[in-house]
Design a protein around this motif. Structure first.
Motif, PDB file in Angstrom:
ATOM      1  N   TYR A  38       0.836  -1.209   0.000  1.00  0.00           N
ATOM      2  CA  TYR A  38       0.000   0.000   0.000  1.00  0.00           C
ATOM      3  C   TYR A  38       0.871   1.259   0.000  1.00  0.00           C
ATOM      4  O   TYR A  38       0.552   2.248   0.656  1.00  0.00           O
ATOM      5  N   ALA A  39       1.950   1.218  -0.768  1.00  0.00           N
ATOM      6  CA  ALA A  39       2.868   2.353  -0.852  1.00  0.00           C
ATOM      7  C   ALA A  39       2.645   3.170  -2.125  1.00  0.00           C
ATOM      8  O   ALA A  39       3.473   4.012  -2.471  1.00  0.00           O
ATOM      9  N   GLY A  40       1.561   2.921  -2.840  1.00  0.00           N
ATOM     10  CA  GLY A  40       1.257   3.683  -4.050  1.00  0.00           C
ATOM     11  C   GLY A  40       2.056   3.259  -5.259  1.00  0.00           C
ATOM     12  O   GLY A  40       2.188   4.025  -6.221  1.00  0.00           O
ATOM     13  N   GLU A  41       2.587   2.033  -5.229  1.00  0.00           N
ATOM     14  CA  GLU A  41       3.362   1.518  -6.349  1.00  0.00           C
ATOM     15  C   GLU A  41       2.936   0.085  -6.666  1.00  0.00           C
ATOM     16  O   GLU A  41       2.402  -0.620  -5.804  1.00  0.00           O
ATOM     17  N   ALA A  42       3.196  -0.315  -7.907  1.00  0.00           N
ATOM     18  CA  ALA A  42       3.009  -1.708  -8.314  1.00  0.00           C
ATOM     19  C   ALA A  42       4.365  -2.397  -8.312  1.00  0.00           C
ATOM     20  O   ALA A  42       5.408  -1.749  -8.394  1.00  0.00           O
TER      21      ALA A  42
ATOM     22  N   THR B 139      -2.255  -3.564  -5.403  1.00  0.00           N
ATOM     23  CA  THR B 139      -3.526  -3.554  -4.682  1.00  0.00           C
ATOM     24  C   THR B 139      -4.394  -2.418  -5.212  1.00  0.00           C
ATOM     25  O   THR B 139      -3.891  -1.342  -5.548  1.00  0.00           O
ATOM     26  N   GLU B 140      -5.702  -2.690  -5.281  1.00  0.00           N
ATOM     27  CA  GLU B 140      -6.637  -1.697  -5.807  1.00  0.00           C
ATOM     28  C   GLU B 140      -7.957  -1.761  -5.051  1.00  0.00           C
ATOM     29  O   GLU B 140      -8.348  -2.832  -4.570  1.00  0.00           O
TER      30      GLU B 140
ATOM     31  N   LYS C  25       9.756  -1.765  -8.215  1.00  0.00           N
ATOM     32  CA  LYS C  25       8.527  -1.154  -7.715  1.00  0.00           C
ATOM     33  C   LYS C  25       8.382   0.179  -8.434  1.00  0.00           C
ATOM     34  O   LYS C  25       9.333   0.959  -8.513  1.00  0.00           O
ATOM     35  N   SER C  26       7.179   0.447  -8.968  1.00  0.00           N
ATOM     36  CA  SER C  26       6.995   1.672  -9.741  1.00  0.00           C
ATOM     37  C   SER C  26       5.520   2.030  -9.840  1.00  0.00           C
ATOM     38  O   SER C  26       4.661   1.144  -9.939  1.00  0.00           O
TER      39      SER C  26
ATOM     40  N   GLY D 105       2.218   6.397 -14.497  1.00  0.00           N
ATOM     41  CA  GLY D 105       2.693   7.742 -14.803  1.00  0.00           C
ATOM     42  C   GLY D 105       3.993   7.740 -15.585  1.00  0.00           C
ATOM     43  O   GLY D 105       4.537   8.808 -15.893  1.00  0.00           O
ATOM     44  N   LYS D 106       4.505   6.559 -15.912  1.00  0.00           N
ATOM     45  CA  LYS D 106       5.783   6.433 -16.633  1.00  0.00           C
ATOM     46  C   LYS D 106       5.496   6.159 -18.114  1.00  0.00           C
ATOM     47  O   LYS D 106       5.713   5.068 -18.616  1.00  0.00           O
TER      48      LYS D 106
END
Length: 312
Positions: free
Chosen positions: A42-46, A72-73, A289-290, A294-295
């Protein structure tokens, strides 16, 4: 009429199962998540992991690339789609572990592009079954699509294909065991929740698409093994294996959180007419992890180099 025939076929296959088939139903074990679970997922990355792929198709092995994207979504339990508002605090908001798994490989002159998405609730003590699975396959002959939606005790299966015998379908199949496609997400959530012994398993949708088999629950022998070294890693790791009557799938993963998937092997008869026993194999290249959504600029192709993937 086609839908009726398909439904009768599924019922007949289920009826042919041994009388103890309910005893083999996969037990949904509850396992406590590691303490650092939230900090990682849950750190805002996949998490993106690349694999060197050797895919069995048409009686030969074809080289390619595979990618697994875990994230996670917030998921709508009623609509079974990602919620637009992640702050929605209603009971309809279920946090899921989503896997987007892709395979790309060439067969002769033409390419294959396949993708499978699985949506498994993080709180599998409350929601023990995947809510949704979708799979598509594109190649120069045409494209196909399959979707499974959980509906109480059944899955609604819809299939669309350019093959007359396969599409279009809209039927219900019983939720009678383990979905092979949920194994990947269950390993990442906590592999100790995976069942062992003789269980009923719905084969993976990639396999069903490539082999053109009907969706039903054959039994498989599920087992876990700890090994010190293999071609997938020089460090100790675990293997989860499903042995069907005519197929075997082994998934190699690290024993400690975050339970990284190191690769897999899948062996079955390949080809049409005179077939050959071949093994599809995927070996991990790298993981990052990214917030990849947005990339999307040309300069971000450098991340593909880091993953060892083609930049063309």
């Amino acid at each position: 009429m086609k839908q009726l025939i398909f439904s009768v076929l599924i019922l007949s296959l289920i009826a042919c199962a041994p009388s103890n088939s309910q005893d083999r139903k996969a037990e949904k074990k509850i396992a406590e998540k590691p303490g650092n679970f939230s900090g990682y997922w849950y750190a805002g990355e996949a998490e993106i992991t690349s694999y060197k792929l050797e895919q069995a198709r048409y009686g030969e092995i074809h080289k390619g690339e595979a990618v697994m994207v875990f994230v996670t979504e917030p998921f709508s339990k009623s609509k079974q789609v990602k919620l637009d508002d992640w702050r929605d605090e209603s009971a309809d908001n279920v946090s899921v572990m989503k896997l987007n798994m892709t395979k790309k490989f060439l067969t002769g002159i033409y390419p294959y592009s396949m993708m499978m998405s699985t949506f498994t609730p993080v709180s599998y003590d409350q929601y023990p079954d995947p809510i949704k699975v979708t799979t598509s396959s594109q190649e120069w002959c045409g494209h196909t699509f399959m979707q499974l939606n959980l509906q109480e005790n059944d899955y609604r299966l819809r299939g669309f294909s350019y093959f007359e015998s396969e599409g279009d379908l809209d039927v219900s199949i019983p939720n009678d065991g383990l979905l092979e496609d949920e194994i990947w997400t269950r390993i990442r959530l906590n592999p100790s929740s995976l069942p062992t012994g003789e269980i009923d398993v719905l084969p993976g949708t990639f396999y069903m698409r490539l082999r053109h088999v009907d969706p039903w629950y054959p039994y498989a022998k599920a087992s876990k093994l700890e090994v010190h070294t293999s071609e997938f890693s020089d460090e100790p790791h675990h293997i989860y294996t499903l042995e069907y009557e005519n197929r075997e799938l082994s998934i190699y993963y690290e024993p400690d959180f975050p339970f990284t998937i190191l690769g897999w092997e899948e062996t079955y008869m390949s080809g049409f007419g005179e077939q050959e026993l071949l093994t599809t194999k995927a070996k991990r290249i790298n993981s990052i992890k990214s917030a990849y959504w947005g990339k999307n600029s040309n300069k971000d192709r450098e991340l593909r180099k880091e993953l060892g993937l083609s930049t063309n």
